[in-house]
Design a protein around this motif. Structure first.
Motif, PDB file in Angstrom:
ATOM      1  N   LEU A  46       0.813  -1.153  -0.143  1.00  0.00           N
ATOM      2  CA  LEU A  46      -0.086   0.036  -0.158  1.00  0.00           C
ATOM      3  C   LEU A  46       0.799   1.432   0.002  1.00  0.00           C
ATOM      4  CD1 LEU A  46      -2.715  -0.878   2.647  1.00  0.00           C
ATOM      5  CD2 LEU A  46      -2.935  -0.912  -0.075  1.00  0.00           C
ATOM      6  N   GLU A  47       0.134   2.411  -0.682  1.00  0.00           N
ATOM      7  CA  GLU A  47       0.951   3.605  -0.453  1.00  0.00           C
ATOM      8  C   GLU A  47      -0.149   4.810  -0.251  1.00  0.00           C
ATOM      9  OE1 GLU A  47       3.260   4.330  -4.438  1.00  0.00           O
ATOM     10  OE2 GLU A  47       1.699   2.772  -5.000  1.00  0.00           O
ATOM     11  N   ALA A  48       0.214   5.661   0.302  1.00  0.00           N
ATOM     12  CA  ALA A  48      -0.707   6.875   0.555  1.00  0.00           C
ATOM     13  C   ALA A  48      -1.449   7.259  -0.884  1.00  0.00           C
ATOM     14  CB  ALA A  48       0.297   8.185   0.844  1.00  0.00           C
ATOM     15  N   GLY A  49      -2.531   7.552  -0.484  1.00  0.00           N
ATOM     16  CA  GLY A  49      -3.349   7.652  -1.904  1.00  0.00           C
ATOM     17  C   GLY A  49      -4.405   6.579  -2.251  1.00  0.00           C
ATOM     18  N   ASP A  50      -3.812   5.279  -1.898  1.00  0.00           N
ATOM     19  CA  ASP A  50      -4.725   4.096  -1.933  1.00  0.00           C
ATOM     20  C   ASP A  50      -6.007   4.307  -1.317  1.00  0.00           C
ATOM     21  OD1 ASP A  50      -2.933   2.943  -3.932  1.00  0.00           O
ATOM     22  OD2 ASP A  50      -2.051   1.772  -2.335  1.00  0.00           O
ATOM     23  N   ILE A  51      -7.253   3.674  -1.694  1.00  0.00           N
ATOM     24  CA  ILE A  51      -8.478   3.580  -1.054  1.00  0.00           C
ATOM     25  C   ILE A  51      -8.607   2.202  -0.598  1.00  0.00           C
ATOM     26  CG2 ILE A  51     -10.872   3.829  -1.274  1.00  0.00           C
ATOM     27  CD1 ILE A  51     -10.470   5.816  -3.661  1.00  0.00           C
ATOM     28  N   VAL A  52      -8.922   2.018   0.513  1.00  0.00           N
ATOM     29  CA  VAL A  52      -8.898   0.601   1.291  1.00  0.00           C
ATOM     30  C   VAL A  52     -10.206   0.522   2.146  1.00  0.00           C
ATOM     31  CG1 VAL A  52      -6.420   0.297   1.156  1.00  0.00           C
ATOM     32  CG2 VAL A  52      -7.489   1.385   3.203  1.00  0.00           C
ATOM     33  N   LEU A  53     -10.503  -0.680   2.193  1.00  0.00           N
ATOM     34  CA  LEU A  53     -11.569  -1.139   2.861  1.00  0.00           C
ATOM     35  C   LEU A  53     -10.953  -1.688   4.332  1.00  0.00           C
ATOM     36  CD1 LEU A  53     -14.778  -1.687   3.272  1.00  0.00           C
ATOM     37  CD2 LEU A  53     -14.150  -3.928   2.542  1.00  0.00           C
ATOM     38  N   VAL A  54     -11.224  -1.012   5.421  1.00  0.00           N
ATOM     39  CA  VAL A  54     -10.168  -1.089   6.841  1.00  0.00           C
ATOM     40  C   VAL A  54     -11.105  -0.982   7.873  1.00  0.00           C
ATOM     41  CG1 VAL A  54      -9.666   1.182   6.203  1.00  0.00           C
ATOM     42  CG2 VAL A  54      -8.052  -0.236   7.658  1.00  0.00           C
ATOM     43  N   ARG A  55     -10.614  -1.482   8.980  1.00  0.00           N
ATOM     44  CA  ARG A  55     -11.071  -1.277  10.296  1.00  0.00           C
ATOM     45  C   ARG A  55     -10.094  -0.506  10.960  1.00  0.00           C
ATOM     46  NH1 ARG A  55     -15.494  -3.343  12.335  1.00  0.00           N
ATOM     47  NH2 ARG A  55     -15.834  -3.581  14.636  1.00  0.00           N
ATOM     48  N   THR A  59     -14.416   0.635  13.921  1.00  0.00           N
ATOM     49  CA  THR A  59     -15.359   0.977  12.620  1.00  0.00           C
ATOM     50  C   THR A  59     -14.658   0.643  11.126  1.00  0.00           C
ATOM     51  OG1 THR A  59     -16.243   3.029  13.848  1.00  0.00           O
ATOM     52  CG2 THR A  59     -16.602   3.076  11.699  1.00  0.00           C
ATOM     53  N   THR A  60     -15.602   0.212  10.427  1.00  0.00           N
ATOM     54  CA  THR A  60     -14.890  -0.070   9.340  1.00  0.00           C
ATOM     55  C   THR A  60     -15.432   1.043   8.172  1.00  0.00           C
ATOM     56  OG1 THR A  60     -15.699  -2.546   9.629  1.00  0.00           O
ATOM     57  CG2 THR A  60     -15.008  -1.981   7.190  1.00  0.00           C
ATOM     58  N   TYR A  61     -14.386   1.335   7.430  1.00  0.00           N
ATOM     59  CA  TYR A  61     -14.509   2.575   6.627  1.00  0.00           C
ATOM     60  C   TYR A  61     -13.921   1.796   5.204  1.00  0.00           C
ATOM     61  CZ  TYR A  61     -14.027   5.424  10.703  1.00  0.00           C
ATOM     62  OH  TYR A  61     -14.313   6.083  11.844  1.00  0.00           O
ATOM     63  N   LEU A  62     -14.307   2.616   4.070  1.00  0.00           N
ATOM     64  CA  LEU A  62     -13.672   2.607   2.770  1.00  0.00           C
ATOM     65  C   LEU A  62     -13.167   4.154   2.482  1.00  0.00           C
ATOM     66  CD1 LEU A  62     -13.341   1.228   0.196  1.00  0.00           C
ATOM     67  CD2 LEU A  62     -15.372   2.235  -0.734  1.00  0.00           C
ATOM     68  N   HIS A  63     -11.693   4.410   2.818  1.00  0.00           N
ATOM     69  CA  HIS A  63     -11.133   5.422   3.180  1.00  0.00           C
ATOM     70  C   HIS A  63      -9.722   5.441   2.432  1.00  0.00           C
ATOM     71  CE1 HIS A  63     -13.288   7.639   6.252  1.00  0.00           C
ATOM     72  NE2 HIS A  63     -14.172   7.654   5.099  1.00  0.00           N
ATOM     73  N   LEU A  64      -9.106   6.752   2.537  1.00  0.00           N
ATOM     74  CA  LEU A  64      -7.723   6.810   2.082  1.00  0.00           C
ATOM     75  C   LEU A  64      -6.607   6.128   3.072  1.00  0.00           C
ATOM     76  CD1 LEU A  64      -7.949  10.463   0.577  1.00  0.00           C
ATOM     77  CD2 LEU A  64      -7.739   8.318  -0.883  1.00  0.00           C
ATOM     78  N   VAL A  65      -5.832   5.761   2.440  1.00  0.00           N
ATOM     79  CA  VAL A  65      -4.287   5.653   3.103  1.00  0.00           C
ATOM     80  C   VAL A  65      -3.611   7.008   3.057  1.00  0.00           C
ATOM     81  CG1 VAL A  65      -2.136   4.381   3.170  1.00  0.00           C
ATOM     82  CG2 VAL A  65      -4.030   2.993   2.586  1.00  0.00           C
ATOM     83  N   SER A  66      -3.394   7.647   4.395  1.00  0.00           N
ATOM     84  CA  SER A  66      -2.709   8.627   4.386  1.00  0.00           C
ATOM     85  C   SER A  66      -1.405   8.680   4.554  1.00  0.00           C
ATOM     86  CB  SER A  66      -3.499   9.576   5.056  1.00  0.00           C
ATOM     87  OG  SER A  66      -3.693   9.264   6.337  1.00  0.00           O
ATOM     88  N   ALA A  67      -0.918   7.555   5.294  1.00  0.00           N
ATOM     89  CA  ALA A  67       0.379   7.564   5.421  1.00  0.00           C
ATOM     90  C   ALA A  67       0.843   6.033   5.685  1.00  0.00           C
ATOM     91  CB  ALA A  67       0.636   7.994   6.785  1.00  0.00           C
TER      92      ALA A  67
END
Length: 127
Positions: A46-55, A59-67
């Motif tokens: 993974l890199e910053a800017g990827d969109i991931v399904l993550v907990r 809470t589970t989110y579909l959000h950005l990897v920021s770091a």
């Protein structure tokens, strides 16, 4: 359990899923109710800017990897409006968004997790 938790469980089990998340925190990358495709991911890629399904923090989110903190095996998750959700370890990153409304996301193909052909034990979204 919410809808994202259900999708996370399926992705953790090795499935690629399509669904329509709601909300405005990822605009303009993902608008409410756009069709997204999420596939299992190799979190180490993974890199910053990827969109991931993550907990993150329960809470589970579909959000950005920021770091990314690769030595610690963790990623920081944020929405697209500047709100940081926090850090989470690789085990809680279930999938990567590979397409939005059928349009492929850049730099995702080599990050997909290739699972063995035999059935694997699915990870729980609560891991």
């Amino acid at each position: 359990m919410g809808a994202l938790d259900s999708h996370a469980g399926r992705v953790a089990g090795g499935q690629t899923v399509e669904f329509r998340p709601s909300g405005s925190s990822m605009v303009p990358l993902i608008r409410s109710r756009q069709l997204v495709t999420v596939a299992p991911v190799d979190p180490a890629k993974l890199e910053a800017g990827d969109i991931v399904l993550v907990r993150v923090a329960g809470t589970t989110y579909l959000h950005l990897v920021s770091a990314v903190d690769a030595p610690a095996g963790r990623v920081q998750i944020s929405n697209n409006r500047g709100r940081v959700n926090g850090w989470t370890n690789y085990a809680r990153v279930y999938g990567i968004c590979t397409a939005v409304d059928g349009v492929p996301r850049p730099r995702t193909e080599h990050k997909r997790l290739r699972l063995p052909a035999s059935p694997a034990t699915p990870r729980s979204p609560d891991e």
